[in-house]
Design a protein around this motif. Structure first.
Motif, PDB file in Angstrom:
ATOM      1  N   THR A  68       0.977  -1.312   0.121  1.00 38.55           N
ATOM      2  CA  THR A  68      -0.003  -0.043  -0.005  1.00 38.55           C
ATOM      3  C   THR A  68       0.803   1.288   0.006  1.00 38.55           C
ATOM      4  O   THR A  68       1.567   1.517   0.998  1.00 38.55           O
ATOM      5  CB  THR A  68      -0.953  -0.146   1.131  1.00 38.55           C
ATOM      6  N   GLY A  92      -0.134  -1.701  -4.952  1.00 32.77           N
ATOM      7  CA  GLY A  92      -1.576  -2.239  -5.053  1.00 32.77           C
ATOM      8  C   GLY A  92      -2.421  -1.348  -6.036  1.00 32.77           C
ATOM      9  O   GLY A  92      -3.314  -2.079  -6.732  1.00 32.77           O
ATOM     10  N   ASN A  93      -2.745  -0.241  -5.892  1.00 28.82           N
ATOM     11  CA  ASN A  93      -3.484   0.555  -6.376  1.00 28.82           C
ATOM     12  C   ASN A  93      -2.984   2.023  -7.167  1.00 28.82           C
ATOM     13  O   ASN A  93      -3.457   2.400  -7.922  1.00 28.82           O
ATOM     14  CB  ASN A  93      -4.704   1.023  -5.729  1.00 28.82           C
ATOM     15  N   LYS A  96      -2.561   2.408 -11.196  1.00 25.66           N
ATOM     16  CA  LYS A  96      -3.404   1.987 -11.848  1.00 25.66           C
ATOM     17  C   LYS A  96      -4.394   3.305 -12.372  1.00 25.66           C
ATOM     18  O   LYS A  96      -4.159   4.442 -11.782  1.00 25.66           O
ATOM     19  CB  LYS A  96      -4.456   1.214 -11.231  1.00 25.66           C
ATOM     20  N   SER A  99      -6.464   5.614 -10.261  1.00 28.93           N
ATOM     21  CA  SER A  99      -5.734   6.232  -9.338  1.00 28.93           C
ATOM     22  C   SER A  99      -5.236   7.786  -9.778  1.00 28.93           C
ATOM     23  O   SER A  99      -4.723   8.485  -9.062  1.00 28.93           O
ATOM     24  CB  SER A  99      -4.729   5.337  -8.798  1.00 28.93           C
ATOM     25  N   GLN A 136     -10.726  -0.723 -12.997  1.00 27.47           N
ATOM     26  CA  GLN A 136     -10.174   0.233 -12.264  1.00 27.47           C
ATOM     27  C   GLN A 136      -9.721   1.394 -13.056  1.00 27.47           C
ATOM     28  O   GLN A 136      -8.563   1.870 -13.354  1.00 27.47           O
ATOM     29  CB  GLN A 136      -8.960  -0.099 -11.372  1.00 27.47           C
ATOM     30  N   TRP A 702     -10.072  -7.054  -0.112  1.00 26.91           N
ATOM     31  CA  TRP A 702      -9.203  -8.349  -0.611  1.00 26.91           C
ATOM     32  C   TRP A 702      -9.127  -9.529   0.335  1.00 26.91           C
ATOM     33  O   TRP A 702      -8.105  -9.129   1.155  1.00 26.91           O
ATOM     34  CB  TRP A 702      -7.726  -8.038  -1.155  1.00 26.91           C
TER      35      TRP A 702
END
Length: 729
Positions: A68, A92-93, A96, A99, A136, A702
């Motif tokens: 994270t 993790g994000n 993407k 984001s 996403q 998750w």
């Protein structure tokens, strides 16, 4: 104070009791460690996880962790924990699309830049996740780019709408005939010979066109291209039996387009010619019926995939051969197409058929049509032997609705083009398939079809972008996104999921490989259609080539680009998803330009307490690594984590896991890691990333509450840490 006083008093009484004992000594109280703690103390002897990687034997191997980014950038305990145990990280994000990209298309790479700077300072590698994915994505922005365009309309303008065409250069005569004269088609025209005058003009009459959709109380224009051996006139009628509008039209000795206006009296009309008083021979090339409407923005939306048949998609094409079918149609070898180079659909009929429909070719649209819908259809066609055919309306391939649909193409040994434009009538309503009956010849034959197009007319005050306009626009958007990401990562991130999760678990086209995920082809769930954006639906099946080209354009040729997917270790289909992915990669690379460096396998696995199931899972993990090794590609386990499934087939949550179950999971981690090193050659080993090093909290989206980590939530090592480390050894 009250609680303190009571404690002190109790302590004093204890001392009095103690000194009154016979041996004048104090008793000793031993508190044993809980077994749950004691049995894990052996793990304190282990070094940090990354120390067990043999760097000399595995020069490219990176031990990674899913992180994270916001927690890592706090530079606290989590930061030190990750840096101590791993060589690299996967965000993790934070990296993407959704984001970074806002609803207006503005891109904010601030977190990405901070993450890269922090990783560089800590000498930690970053695995880029991900450049192209369906999930996403910022659908608001992407859909705004390809939204319909508004147009202005002149309120006084009109447009001529074609209701139907009968062209005798491409199809034979199939109309009703009354009287002694039977029309016939010769050299692409309809021939009507009447050597002597009949008592009544209706003594020679026939339907020159049938099944024409018309509008009651609306003027329709009937245009006929006609000429005769002598000048004269004949009667033209539009309507149905018992309700026709009539007029006369002239015939001259030169070809002329003759037009008459008649009122529509029914919704489904024939055009009838009555020529009993005409003496001589006349010819009709074609008949067209139209009407005028107020101008509206109209356009044709193409409905079929792979219309030129140069791809492998046959999801719109089916065939029945000698009463076997319907099954996906067969695309022939290069050279079978209308240009002598490309490909065509090949349908074979047998000798001595019983029914005209014993052999059929079907073209299926992805929607059902209602009465009044206007369609446009065209195709090129030929056969090894000249033959007639019929077309029908079906509601699925093989689901007969109506005997007439788009005319009756007459096959010859030379390529011809058949076209049809018209509206769906009441008898055809509900159809989505055009069926061609091909067993009329009475002997074996081979039929070829190419360049098959089917469009529906749509209207409104907005006009959609064409497929090419959408492709160009989204290619620009993808270029912009990848360029921005490569700039933000400053050349530091050289390994990427260039495309993530491309494949579905369906083989709808029957080619033996799983299809790409697609909302258009319905290879994904309704929820995924609603929440995701499938680039491949707009850029085509070869969208991976576009992504690879843009990544290398902006990131350089030193990038290592991976296709990443899940369920590649699948036991329920004997690793079919991986086999399909390997075949897709071969296809994408077949252009001689696209280079995909590696395959990423996510491996979100579980240990199964049912020994039969677990043995099957392990066998297919081995098979996965063997198949991947055989590709020669770089191989990376990108998102490894492990849950636990009880003998009842249900997930076991962290608080309910026994010590023995923890140890079984540890052994499974050791098995996976060892098999990776045992089966994947050293020059292909590009790393293993553990997706969730710490157990997932119950509140997590998750695998919430599952024992998927190598550490407890308290950051204390678990048995699984030892199994993973032993595997690395």
């Amino acid at each position: 104070m009250k609680h303190t006083f009571n404690i002190l008093a109790a302590f004093a009484l204890l001392l009095i009791f103690a000194v009154s004992c016979v041996d004048d000594t104090l008793d000793h109280f031993n508190v044993e460690k809980p077994q749950s703690i004691a049995e894990l103390e052996y793990l304190d002897e282990y070094e940090p996880l990354k120390s067990y990687v043999d760097r000399a034997a595995n020069p490219h191997f990176i031990l990674g962790a899913g992180v994270t980014v916001s927690d890592y950038l706090r530079m606290g305990h989590y930061y030190r924990f990750i840096n101590s145990n791993f060589d690299g990280m996967t965000a993790g994000n934070a990296m993407k699309y959704s984001s970074v990209v806002g609803d207006n298309g503005a891109m904010n790479f601030a977190s990405v830049i901070q993450f890269v700077d922090a990783a560089k300072a800590a000498n930690m590698a970053i695995y880029g996740h991900t450049l192209v994915w369906h999930s996403q994505q910022n659908k608001v922005y992407l859909n705004s780019l390809i939204a319909d365009k508004e147009v202005e309309i002149d309120p006084d303008a009109t447009v001529e709408v074609v209701d139907g065409i009968k062209d005798y250069s491409v199809e034979g005569f199939t109309g009703w005939v009354g009287g002694p004269v039977t029309p016939y088609v010769q050299d692409g025209v309809l021939v009507v010979a009447n050597p002597t005058a009949q008592p009544n003009f209706w003594d020679v009459q026939y339907h020159v066109a049938s099944g024409i959709p018309t509008i009651v109380d609306t003027k329709h224009k009937v245009t006929i291209r006609i000429k005769g051996t002598t000048a004269g006139q004949i009667t033209l009628a539009l309507g149905t039996w018992g309700s026709t509008a009539n007029t006369t039209i002239p015939i001259t000795t030169e070809w002329a387009e003759v037009t008459a206006e008649l009122n529509g009296l029914t919704t489904n009309s024939f055009v009838m010619l009555q020529s009993g008083h005409y003496v001589g021979t006349y010819e009709v090339a074609w008949v067209k019926v139209t009407h005028s409407e107020a101008m509206a923005v109209t356009w044709w939306t193409e409905l079929l995939n792979n219309s030129d048949l140069e791809g492998d998609d046959v999801s719109n094409f089916f065939a029945t051969e000698e009463r076997v079918g319907p099954v996906p149609a067969t695309i022939g070898a290069p050279g079978t197409g209308s240009d002598g180079v490309g490909r065509a659909i090949v349908v074979k009929s047998g000798a001595a058929p019983v029914n005209p429909w014993d052999t059929q070719f079907f073209v299926k649209a992805p929607r059902k049509f209602e009465e009044g819908d206007r369609i446009r259809f065209s195709m090129k066609y030929r056969a090894e032997k000249a033959a007639s055919s019929e077309s029908q309306a079906h509601n699925e391939p093989g689901g007969y609705l109506h005997w007439s649909m788009v005319g009756s193409p007459a096959f010859t040994t030379a390529w011809k083009e058949h076209t049809f434009t018209g509206a769906i009538n009441a008898s055809q309503a509900g159809m989505n398939t055009i069926a061609f009956n091909l067993a009329l010849l009475g002997e074996a034959n081979t039929y070829y079809f190419d360049d098959i197009y089917w469009a529906v007319e749509e209207s409104g005050n907005k006009i959609p972008l064409t497929p090419q306009e959408k492709r160009d626009t989204l290619t620009w958007a993808l270029d912009n996104w990848i360029a921005g990401m490569m700039t933000a990562t400053q050349g530091y991130v050289v390994e990427w999921d260039v495309v993530n999760e491309a494949l579905s678990g369906m083989d709808k086209d029957g080619d033996g490989n799983y299809d790409l995920k697609s909302a258009v082809r319905e290879t994904v769930s309704a929820a995924d259609m609603e929440n995701s954006f499938y680039w491949q639906d707009y850029l085509g099946d070869d969208y991976v080539r576009v992504a690879v080209e843009l990544a290398r354009k902006h990131g350089g040729d030193n990038l290592k680009l991976f296709i990443n997917d899940y369920n590649l270790e699948s036991d329920w289909d004997d690793n079919k998803k991986l086999k399909s992915l390997i075949n897709w990669i071969q296809r994408w690379e077949s252009d001689g330009k696209t280079v995909i460096d590696g395959i990423g396998t996510q491996m979100h696995v579980s240990y199964h307490m049912d020994p039969v199931v677990q043995a099957r899972k392990e066998a297919h993990i081995v098979k996965m690594f063997e198949l991947m090794a055989a590709t020669g590609k770089l191989i990376k386990v990108t998102e490894l984590d492990m849950g636990l499934v009880g003998e009842d087939g249900q997930p076991v949550m962290t608080p309910d896991v026994t010590s023995e179950q923890h140890k079984a999971m540890s052994d499974h981690y050791k098995f996976i890691v060892q098999k990776y090193f045992e089966i994947i050659p050293a020059n292909q080993r590009y790393g293993i990333t553990h997706w969730s090093p710490v157990d997932s909290p119950a509140s997590s989206s998750w695998r919430g509450g599952e024992p998927i980590g190598l550490w407890f939530e308290s950051f204390r090592r678990k048995h699984t840490f030892g199994g993973f480390a032993d595997g690395l050894k």
